[in-house]
Design a protein around this motif. Structure first.
Motif, PDB file in Angstrom:
ATOM      1  N   SER A 125       0.829  -1.195   0.000  1.00  0.00           N
ATOM      2  CA  SER A 125       0.000   0.000   0.000  1.00  0.00           C
ATOM      3  C   SER A 125       0.878   1.266   0.000  1.00  0.00           C
ATOM      4  O   SER A 125       0.584   2.246  -0.693  1.00  0.00           O
ATOM      5  CB  SER A 125      -0.936  -0.033   1.215  1.00  0.00           C
ATOM      6  N   HIS A 135      -6.056   3.688  -4.082  1.00  0.00           N
ATOM      7  CA  HIS A 135      -6.499   2.374  -3.618  1.00  0.00           C
ATOM      8  C   HIS A 135      -6.952   2.475  -2.163  1.00  0.00           C
ATOM      9  O   HIS A 135      -6.790   3.517  -1.532  1.00  0.00           O
ATOM     10  CB  HIS A 135      -5.361   1.367  -3.724  1.00  0.00           C
ATOM     11  N   LEU A 137      -6.895   0.056   1.512  1.00  0.00           N
ATOM     12  CA  LEU A 137      -6.501  -1.173   2.208  1.00  0.00           C
ATOM     13  C   LEU A 137      -7.654  -1.591   3.122  1.00  0.00           C
ATOM     14  O   LEU A 137      -8.072  -0.820   3.987  1.00  0.00           O
ATOM     15  CB  LEU A 137      -5.236  -0.887   3.025  1.00  0.00           C
TER      16      LEU A 137
END
Ligand code: ASP
Ligand code: MG
Length: 437
Positions: A125, A135, A137
């Motif tokens: 990440s 994105h 997590l």
């Protein structure tokens, strides 16, 4: 998309994963294993601790930490990301050092084993942030749950996971940990070694994914064991049933439990190769694609048990009594063959063998053969395919066969041989069934 240990085990491999997940615009959940070697290292740390050997555990923890420092030094370039990674490594290794000071328990063991996947996903990440890939997590410990019998609770996984995804509707790429889960007591637990595939398949099933991609370092499931025979080829397509037989009976590429969620929720599974992303790989779907024998696989560490008794002659209920013994010790049976006065059974877990033998003895003479291998010949409609049996028996000409199981399903013929005949058997079958020298 699930990436195994070797696919994230080196900084350059992890960078490759980042490329693969950003190749298209589709939304996806990315499931990562621990870096290759990490879970084994954590098992060793746990073993040292359970033996009270804190010195060795301490050295093992330090060596592993060193490995992660180096890894991040090569993965990341910006000072800010290096600092973030340093803090992550520090947090997880401090935790391991604290564990060193408390007394060992099974729950702690599971906590230790979970560190690998937590580290790989967090560091990945950080890397995605560094290269500016948007994105999110999502912690597997917030949705992946197992019950008292270690069975995943697909219903609740579905609900919890969709809630998490709902909360971050703006995201396309989600990253999560394979392998780790929470048990019915709320403790950190896991889906057993190699369980990241299982995580991926459960997640695919829970979100009704269009496909579940399992990325490894080989171009799909092969027709034979590449570690044993010289020439093998990748299989293009397998049905779920065929894949289940192969995964269970030896093909190491896929965790056997990962088939059922995909099959039940009809999510096609693709086995793909990070080293050669353009290779076709293997598609596992409801349809078999073609008929005939597709692969052979071998499973070692098998114990055969024979119960011989004249009381079995013309009797009913005999098998039930025998099976009840295995049920009592939660030991699953793989192969069965019977004659009128004897029955042979194989198991791959001999933890309770002494108790099982003791309880079987009242039924007849019990004989045990250890160190056996099951060789499984798998395909579609193979019992209707001409010449298969002839070819199999031809290949086995010089091999002492202990058991044969044929007709249990149309996808499988299994034979039991001594472990020391495995190489010879797989090679001979490769020649006779596939024409591969
Ligand atoms: N890291 C775990 C293992 O090595 C789970 C996995 O990789 O599938 O067993
Ligand atoms: Mg694996």
């Amino acid at each position: 998309m699930k990436f195994g240990g070797t696919s994230v085990g080196k900084p350059e491999r992890m960078k490759e994963v980042a490329k693969l997940i950003t190749k298209d615009e589709e939304s996806k959940i990315v499931v990562l294993s621990a870096l290759s070697g990490t879970t084994n290292a954590l098992v060793e740390i746990s073993t040292s601790l359970s033996q009270g050997d804190r010195n060795t555990a301490n050295q093992q923890i330090t060596a592993l930490e060193e490995h992660y420092q180096q890894f991040c030094g090569q993965l990341l370039t910006k000072p800010a990301s290096l600092e973030k990674a340093r803090l992550i490594i520090q947090e997880h290794f401090e935790f391991l050092h604290i564990i060193l000071k408390i007394s060992f328990s099974e729950a702690l063991n599971k906590d230790i084993l979970a560190q690998g996947e937590l580290l790989s996903t967090k560091l990945f990440s950080v890397y995605l942030d560094e290269i500016e890939v948007d994105h999110m997590l999502i912690p597997a410990l917030e949705f992946m749950t197992i019950d008292n019998y270690d069975e995943p609770q697909i219903g609740s996984i579905k609900i919890k996971l969709s809630q998490l995804l709902q909360r971050h509707k703006d995201k396309q790429i989600f990253i999560t940990q394979g392998y780790i889960s929470r048990n019915s007591k709320g403790e950190v637990d896991n889906l057993k070694r190699g369980g990241s595939d299982y995580s991926a398949s459960l997640i695919g099933a829970a979100i009704n994914a269009s496909v579940c991609e399992i990325w490894t370092d080989i171009d799909g499931m092969h027709n034979n064991d590449p570690r044993v025979v010289k020439k093998t080829v990748a299989i293009e397509q397998l049905s779920f049933e065929e894949a289940a037989e192969l995964a269970y009976f030896g093909a190491k590429i896929l965790h056997p439990a990962s088939i059922w969620p995909a099959q039940f929720y009809n999510v096609p599974v693709k086995l793909l190769n990070t080293m050669d992303p353009e290779a076709k790989g293997t598609l596992i779907a409801a349809e078999a694609g073609s008929a005939g024998v597709k692969a052979v696989a071998a499973k070692d560490g098998i114990t055969a048990i024979k119960i011989k008794s004249s009381r079995m002659l013309l009797a009913y209920g005999f098998l039930r009594k025998i099976f009840e013994v295995f049920e009592k010790y939660r030991t699953s049976i793989d192969m069965i063959t019977t004659s009128e006065v004897a029955v042979s059974i194989t198991i791959d877990n001999d933890t309770h063998l002494p108790e099982i033998i003791k309880e079987l003895e009242p039924f007849g003479t019990v004989e045990i053969d250890t160190n056996q291998s099951i060789v499984s010949i798998v395909g579609n409609e193979i019992t209707d395919t001409e010449d298969v049996m002839q070819k199999v028996f031809n290949a086995l000409k010089t091999i002492p066969v202990r058991m044969v199981s044929y007709g249990g399903s149309r996808h499988n013929i299994s034979i039991l041989i001594g472990r020391n005949y495995k190489e010879q058997t797989l090679q001979a079958l490769n020649v006779d069934l596939f024409g591969l020298e």
